[in-house]
Design an enzyme around this catalytic site. Sequence first.
Site, short mmCIF file in Angstrom:
data_model
loop_
_atom_site.label_atom_id
_atom_site.label_comp_id
_atom_site.label_asym_id
_atom_site.label_seq_id
_atom_site.Cartn_x
_atom_site.Cartn_y
_atom_site.Cartn_z
N THR A 84 -11.42 58.04 23.85
CA THR A 84 -11.33 57.28 22.60
C THR A 84 -11.19 55.80 22.92
O THR A 84 -10.60 55.43 23.95
CB THR A 84 -10.14 57.73 21.72
N ASN A 91 -9.87 54.00 20.45
CA ASN A 91 -8.86 53.67 19.45
C ASN A 91 -7.46 53.82 20.10
O ASN A 91 -7.01 54.93 20.36
CB ASN A 91 -9.04 54.63 18.26
N LYS A 98 -4.85 56.06 18.32
CA LYS A 98 -5.07 57.49 18.57
C LYS A 98 -4.54 57.87 19.94
O LYS A 98 -3.85 58.87 20.10
CB LYS A 98 -6.58 57.78 18.61
N ASP A 129 -12.15 63.50 16.84
CA ASP A 129 -12.87 62.90 15.72
C ASP A 129 -12.07 63.25 14.48
O ASP A 129 -11.69 64.41 14.28
CB ASP A 129 -14.31 63.40 15.61
P1 ITT Z 1 -13.08 56.80 18.72
O1 ITT Z 1 -14.36 57.34 18.11
O2 ITT Z 1 -13.31 55.87 19.86
O3 ITT Z 1 -12.08 57.90 19.04
P2 ITT Z 1 -12.58 55.77 16.03
O4 ITT Z 1 -11.45 55.03 15.41
O5 ITT Z 1 -13.99 55.24 15.78
O6 ITT Z 1 -12.31 55.89 17.61
P3 ITT Z 1 -13.28 58.18 14.56
O7 ITT Z 1 -14.75 57.99 14.64
O8 ITT Z 1 -12.73 59.56 14.77
O9 ITT Z 1 -12.50 57.27 15.61
O10 ITT Z 1 -12.80 57.63 13.16
C1 ITT Z 1 -11.55 57.94 12.73
C2 ITT Z 1 -11.18 57.01 11.57
O11 ITT Z 1 -10.50 57.79 10.57
C3 ITT Z 1 -10.17 55.98 12.04
O12 ITT Z 1 -10.81 54.81 12.50
C4 ITT Z 1 -9.33 55.78 10.78
O13 ITT Z 1 -9.99 54.92 9.90
C5 ITT Z 1 -9.32 57.17 10.17
N1 ITT Z 1 -8.18 57.95 10.67
C6 ITT Z 1 -8.22 59.00 11.54
N2 ITT Z 1 -6.98 59.43 11.83
C7 ITT Z 1 -6.15 58.64 11.14
C8 ITT Z 1 -4.75 58.56 11.04
O14 ITT Z 1 -3.96 59.36 11.76
N3 ITT Z 1 -4.23 57.64 10.25
C9 ITT Z 1 -5.01 56.80 9.54
N4 ITT Z 1 -6.34 56.78 9.59
C10 ITT Z 1 -6.91 57.70 10.40
#
Ligand code: ITT
Length: 203
Positions: A7, A9, A12, A65
């Site tokens: 990831t 993020n 996360k 995801d």
């Molecule tokens: P990676 O793909 O690199 O892991 P990303 O942030 O792009 O990072 P995702 O494509 O899975 O990850 O998108 C997840 C989005 O959903 C994240 O950016 C948030 O906007 C939202 N999200 C997921 N989990 C969350 C949480 O625990 N609290 C708040 N928002 C969340």
Amino acid sequence: MKIVVATTNSHKFEEIRRIAPERFELVKLEQTLEIEEYGHTFLENAIIKAREVGEFLKSPVIADDSGLVIEALNGFPGVQSARFMEGEPYSRRMEKILEMLQGEQNRNAHFHCAAVFYDPKSSVLMAFEGVVKGRIADRIRGLGGFGYDPIFIPLHQTRTFGELPSSLKNKISHRARAFRGLFHLIEVLVRSKYGQRVLDRSG
Ligand code: ITT
């Protein structure tokens, strides 16, 4: 056992690190890899991320995801949670969602997380999904967490994930449920004869 978390993020990563049992050494992804998340479901996208990063690094990885699913918006933003109004601060994105829900009685929503483990040497792939049900608040509340946390009130709570302590979020969240299940599966695999052969090479 060393596992790379696929990831970019950092929120996360930190949450997953806190959920993981101590014997797992989780490592941050150093590179920024451009991965096209073309799947229609969280699970498909988590598999894409885990496989692409695992094949690139040639080491075991876990991927997440996740996103916010709002009933009255037919599941929106769902798998598009990160891409919705990309580049705008989350305060603007949340304001927009609140605007889309103006006058709407049905505030039901849930966070969904698909967690995937992939070992490129053996092609073993395991997945576990988790959800946390709740509702969308009337306004943005709290500064904790990340993403859409300040507008999401989990079931049986009166405060948003932005207001609740992170220790509680890490017990009841979609991510906690998905990764607790996934780490359990990995531990079962590691304890099996087959797993010893597969995973001993991960260091
Ligand atoms: P990676 O793909 O690199 O892991 P990303 O942030 O792009 O990072 P995702 O494509 O899975 O990850 O998108 C997840 C989005 O959903 C994240 O950016 C948030 O906007 C939202 N999200 C997921 N989990 C969350 C949480 O625990 N609290 C708040 N928002 C969340």
